[in-house]
Motif scaffolding. Structure first.
Motif, short mmCIF file in Angstrom:
data_model
loop_
_atom_site.label_atom_id
_atom_site.label_comp_id
_atom_site.label_asym_id
_atom_site.label_seq_id
_atom_site.Cartn_x
_atom_site.Cartn_y
_atom_site.Cartn_z
N LYS A 131 0.81 -1.21 0.00
CA LYS A 131 0.00 0.00 0.00
C LYS A 131 0.85 1.27 0.00
O LYS A 131 0.33 2.36 -0.17
CB LYS A 131 -0.94 0.00 1.22
CG LYS A 131 -1.99 -1.08 1.15
CD LYS A 131 -2.91 -1.04 2.35
CE LYS A 131 -3.94 -2.15 2.26
NZ LYS A 131 -4.86 -2.11 3.39
N ARG A 174 4.09 6.28 7.56
CA ARG A 174 2.96 5.82 6.76
C ARG A 174 2.70 4.33 6.97
O ARG A 174 1.57 3.89 7.10
CB ARG A 174 3.17 6.10 5.28
CG ARG A 174 1.91 5.73 4.50
CD ARG A 174 1.73 6.24 3.14
NE ARG A 174 1.86 7.65 2.96
CZ ARG A 174 1.94 8.20 1.75
NH1 ARG A 174 1.89 7.44 0.68
NH2 ARG A 174 2.07 9.49 1.61
N GLY A 177 0.98 3.85 10.19
CA GLY A 177 -0.44 4.19 10.07
C GLY A 177 -1.25 3.08 9.43
O GLY A 177 -2.35 2.75 9.88
N ILE A 178 -0.69 2.49 8.39
CA ILE A 178 -1.37 1.38 7.71
C ILE A 178 -1.52 0.19 8.65
O ILE A 178 -2.59 -0.42 8.74
CB ILE A 178 -0.59 0.97 6.43
CG1 ILE A 178 -0.65 2.09 5.39
CG2 ILE A 178 -1.13 -0.34 5.86
CD1 ILE A 178 0.31 1.90 4.22
N LYS A 180 -1.50 0.28 11.93
CA LYS A 180 -2.42 0.65 13.01
C LYS A 180 -3.87 0.48 12.54
O LYS A 180 -4.70 -0.08 13.28
CB LYS A 180 -2.17 2.10 13.43
CG LYS A 180 -3.02 2.56 14.57
CD LYS A 180 -2.70 4.00 14.94
CE LYS A 180 -3.62 4.49 16.05
NZ LYS A 180 -3.39 5.90 16.34
N ASP A 181 -4.17 0.93 11.32
CA ASP A 181 -5.52 0.76 10.77
C ASP A 181 -5.87 -0.72 10.65
O ASP A 181 -6.99 -1.14 10.96
CB ASP A 181 -5.64 1.42 9.41
CG ASP A 181 -5.57 2.94 9.49
OD1 ASP A 181 -5.72 3.50 10.60
OD2 ASP A 181 -5.34 3.58 8.43
N LYS A 182 -4.91 -1.53 10.23
CA LYS A 182 -5.12 -2.97 10.08
C LYS A 182 -5.40 -3.61 11.43
O LYS A 182 -6.28 -4.46 11.57
CB LYS A 182 -3.88 -3.60 9.43
CG LYS A 182 -4.05 -5.04 9.07
CD LYS A 182 -4.97 -5.19 7.91
CE LYS A 182 -5.00 -6.64 7.46
NZ LYS A 182 -6.08 -6.90 6.56
N GLN A 184 -6.66 -2.10 14.07
CA GLN A 184 -7.98 -1.68 14.51
C GLN A 184 -9.08 -2.44 13.82
O GLN A 184 -10.13 -2.70 14.40
CB GLN A 184 -8.15 -0.16 14.33
CG GLN A 184 -7.34 0.62 15.34
CD GLN A 184 -7.46 2.11 15.18
OE1 GLN A 184 -8.02 2.61 14.22
NE2 GLN A 184 -6.90 2.85 16.14
N GLU A 185 -8.87 -2.81 12.55
CA GLU A 185 -9.84 -3.64 11.83
C GLU A 185 -10.02 -4.99 12.54
O GLU A 185 -11.13 -5.50 12.65
CB GLU A 185 -9.38 -3.91 10.41
CG GLU A 185 -9.56 -2.76 9.46
CD GLU A 185 -8.99 -3.09 8.08
OE1 GLU A 185 -8.79 -4.28 7.77
OE2 GLU A 185 -8.76 -2.13 7.32
#
Length: 187
Positions: A131, A174, A177-178, A180-182, A184-185
């Protein structure tokens, strides 16, 4: 491998001993192939890029001045050949992590579970790296997985170490961040 050790074979090749070049190819073929496969994302095409890289190295060997490590010089040629190949096909450059490790039979369940957890982390990291913009993924790969210094990477990517330091910082941020988002999913 040190430049001094490589220089012995470089000198032999320049003096006409073509067999000495096979020693250099053996030393660096995995490194070149790994970089190529990460960028072109196809094993057969990576082999073609690697062959093209070593052909270029052979032809350009008399021009190697020793200003940098031989491995850095070879990396730069492999990087540029990979970019040329990608551009010729009209693709967008991409990089990935080092190829998955071969599966080994594990003696007990704990080892198997540890391996599953490690594979899951590698898979997650690999997806996250895809990504990233190609230059971010490349600098992370070269710095953390190939353990090149910023100075060496600057020679490969034709950018100043200060510019790469900023890019490395931004790439880590970055990627964080990716990831961290993963995470949280999953939660």
């Amino acid at each position: 491998m040190s430049l001094q050790q490589d220089q012995y074979y470089i000198d032999k090749v320049i003096k006409g001993d073509t067999n000495a070049f096979s020693v250099l190819v053996d030393r660096y073929k995995h490194m070149v192939y790994t970089l190529a496969v990460r960028m072109v994302r196809n094993n057969e095409e990576a082999e073609e890029v690697a062959q093209d890289t070593f052909l270029k190295v052979y032809k350009a060997l008399p021009g190697f001045k020793g200003d940098s490590k031989f491995s850095t010089w070879v990396y730069k040629i492999a990087y540029n050949r990979s970019l040329d190949y990608i551009k010729r096909l009209g693709r967008v450059p991409e990089t990935t992590l080092i190829e998955e490790y071969a599966e080994h039979n594990k003696a007990n369940l704990e080892d198997v579970m540890d391996q599953f957890e490690m594979d899951d982390r590698k898979y997650t990291l690999k997806k996250a790296m895809k990504k990233l913009p190609p230059d971010y993924a490349t600098i992370l790969t070269l710095h953390y997985f190939e353990e090149l210094s910023l100075k060496e990477i600057s020679k490969v990517m034709d950018a100043s170490p200060d510019t790469l330091k900023v890019k490395l910082f931004r790439a880590r941020k970055r990627l964080g961040g990716i990831l961290k988002d993963k995470l949280q999913e999953k939660i």
